[in-house]
Write a protein that holds these residues in place. Structure first.
Motif, PDB file in Angstrom:
ATOM      1  N   VAL A 112       9.195 -11.606   0.856  1.00  0.00           N
ATOM      2  CA  VAL A 112       8.073 -10.818   0.323  1.00  0.00           C
ATOM      3  C   VAL A 112       7.875  -9.557   1.155  1.00  0.00           C
ATOM      4  CG1 VAL A 112       5.575 -10.810  -0.011  1.00  0.00           C
ATOM      5  CG2 VAL A 112       6.918 -12.759  -0.764  1.00  0.00           C
TER       6      VAL A 112
ATOM      7  N   TRP B 244      10.308  -6.953   0.223  1.00  0.00           N
ATOM      8  CA  TRP B 244      10.018  -6.420  -1.101  1.00  0.00           C
ATOM      9  C   TRP B 244       8.835  -5.454  -1.062  1.00  0.00           C
ATOM     10  CZ3 TRP B 244       6.529  -9.334  -4.898  1.00  0.00           C
ATOM     11  CH2 TRP B 244       6.439  -8.645  -6.101  1.00  0.00           C
ATOM     12  N   THR B 245       7.771  -5.779  -0.262  1.00  0.00           N
ATOM     13  CA  THR B 245       6.537  -5.009  -0.338  1.00  0.00           C
ATOM     14  C   THR B 245       6.371  -3.968   0.765  1.00  0.00           C
ATOM     15  OG1 THR B 245       5.386  -6.733   0.901  1.00  0.00           O
ATOM     16  CG2 THR B 245       5.224  -6.842  -1.488  1.00  0.00           C
TER      17      THR B 245
ATOM     18  N   PRO C 118       6.666  -0.200  -0.648  1.00  0.00           N
ATOM     19  CA  PRO C 118       5.503   0.228  -1.441  1.00  0.00           C
ATOM     20  C   PRO C 118       4.217   0.338  -0.629  1.00  0.00           C
ATOM     21  CG  PRO C 118       6.723  -1.465  -2.621  1.00  0.00           C
ATOM     22  CD  PRO C 118       7.396  -1.284  -1.298  1.00  0.00           C
ATOM     23  N   ILE C 119       3.987  -0.563   0.320  1.00  0.00           N
ATOM     24  CA  ILE C 119       2.731  -0.518   1.087  1.00  0.00           C
ATOM     25  C   ILE C 119       2.686   0.753   1.936  1.00  0.00           C
ATOM     26  CG2 ILE C 119       1.386  -1.599   2.926  1.00  0.00           C
ATOM     27  CD1 ILE C 119       2.354  -4.300   1.870  1.00  0.00           C
TER      28      ILE C 119
END
Lengths: 233, 205
Positions: free
Chosen positions: B26, B29-30, B33-34
């Motif tokens: 996770v 993956w994130t 974007p964060i």
């Protein structure tokens, strides 16, 4: 929908609602319900974690020894909450900033551990899933109703900040029913949360006792778990 | 063969390992974007205070930490330049003098010490009273635009309710005083350091 499933949903939404009957998870419930959208955001996050943790706990119920149950459940819940927190930060940044510490604090929501321990660890996966969804939806509805009431009375609007959850196009969903400065400030402040929740609990109690008891099977709860207990976290 | 239930530790280990793998995935993956969202947010605030195109460097990263008397250390100073020439400095500061919890402000100054604008980045002031320091709730925060140390004099950087030169938000004197005081402190710091502010090398990540 068979009888068990129906009972599970009735329990989660009404008979044994986590917010209004078990009075679990009060800290986030009271803290974030300044607006309907905040309530909806936290409600959805809690619903997702609760459903997933119930399923995982139920899947592992034959593998986990009794003395290890609590550590394993806490590990599962903490992992799921972290996943939800990261996803919110990545794709709903504004809402994530608004909800702040209350997303990580879903870990301490007693509803999750209570459902894992009292229900999911003893029941088949499909029942655990229904229970998680029903309890989560019950909690979500209380958050949204309390959030809407406080937002309406306090600042005269409904669905303010809808764009944080549904994207810029949803900004038009916000209704301003009367000018903000005519709102009752108390409703937004913490005492308003307590008073609002008290009124909702009383209303539910009133409706519940007035209604004849349902004819179907008694609650599926193991004895003792449906009684409202003191908040432990 | 004994069942799983009698080997509690391997079970705990397996669950922990599965959790670690999931979280690592996770994160992979994130994380992108964060970081992107945080950058966008910082950029959006910046462009509220500085006109797009008035600078050609990257003020978000052209920054250094500063210790300003009376404010939560360290503050972060961002610099905007065009063709190498100083355009503005943006002080990201936090004051603890507010009514409930810290107030984080972004204060933009011209190199000569005139206030371009001020925005509240974070606060926990009372909804309906203290939150009128936010620019989209009232114009109160705009009264500082164009002012400087000397206009009014340093001693008058106080709310009028306390004998100063600035409008006080009614029922939020403490909040008003905290914001005005923080701006005054940044101005004093800027005056004392104005020769060096655009010379200090940007801090590395």
């Amino acid at each position: 929908m068979n009888a068990t499933t129906r009972t599970l949903w009735r329990d989660g939404l009404w008979t044994n609602n986590p917010g209004l009957v078990q009075l679990l998870g009060l800290c986030p419930l009271l803290a974030v319900t300044g607006t309907a959208i905040n309530g909806l955001g936290l409600g959805l996050a809690t619903l997702a974690v609760l459903a997933a943790s119930n399923v995982l706990v139920s899947l592992l119920r034959h593998q986990v020894a009794a003395e290890l149950r609590i550590p394993v459940f806490v590990l599962i819940i903490a992992t799921l909450v972290t996943v939800v927190d990261r996803i919110l930060a990545a794709f709903f940044y504004d809402l994530w900033t608004t909800l702040g510490i209350f997303i990580p604090l879903i870990v301490t929501n007693c509803t999750l551990l209570a459902r894992a321990e009292a229900f999911a660890s003893r029941r088949p996966v499909i029942d655990a899933l229904h229970d998680g969804l029903a309890q989560g939806l019950g909690f979500l509805l209380v958050l949204v109703v309390l959030g809407s009431l406080r937002e309406l009375i306090g600042q005269g609007s409904l669905l303010a900040g809808a764009d944080q959850l549904f994207g810029p196009a949803a900004a038009g969903l916000t209704l301003q029913l009367f000018p903000e400065q005519h709102g009752l400030l108390l409703a937004i402040l913490p005492p308003g949360a307590f008073i609002g929740l008290g009124l909702l609990v009383a209303l539910r109690q009133h409706l519940h006792t007035r209604r004849p008891a349902p004819r179907s099977a008694p609650s599926t709860e193991p004895a003792g778990t449906s009684a409202p207990g003191p908040e432990t976290a | 063969m004994r069942s799983f239930r009698q080997h509690p530790l391997p079970v705990l280990g397996l669950v922990a390992a599965a959790a670690a793998v999931l979280l690592a995935g996770v994160h992979q993956w994130t994380a992108g974007p964060i970081a992107e969202q945080a950058e966008q947010r910082a950029h959006a605030t910046l462009t509220q205070l500085l006109a797009e195109g008035s600078y050609d460097n990257d003020p978000i990263h052209d920054r250094f930490p500063a210790w300003i008397a009376g404010l939560e250390p360290p503050s972060t100073i961002h610099r905007a330049r065009r063709a190498g020439e100083p355009i503005a400095l943006l002080a990201d500061v936090t004051t603890t003098e507010g009514y409930s919890g810290p107030i984080r402000l972004l204060i933009a100054l011209r190199p000569d010490g005139e206030v371009i604008g001020v925005r509240v980045l974070e606060h926990r002031e009372t909804p309906g009273l203290g939150d009128r320091i936010e620019s989209d709730r009232s114009d109160w925060i705009r009264q500082f635009e164009g002012r400087a140390l000397g206009d009014p004099p340093a001693g008058d950087w106080r709310p009028d309710r306390r004998g100063g030169a600035f409008d006080t938000l009614s029922s939020a004197t403490i909040t008003s005083a905290a914001v005005i005081d923080a701006i005054g402190r940044v101005l004093a710091w800027q005056r004392a350091n104005r020769e060096r502010i655009f010379e200090i090398p940007a801090s590395q990540e």
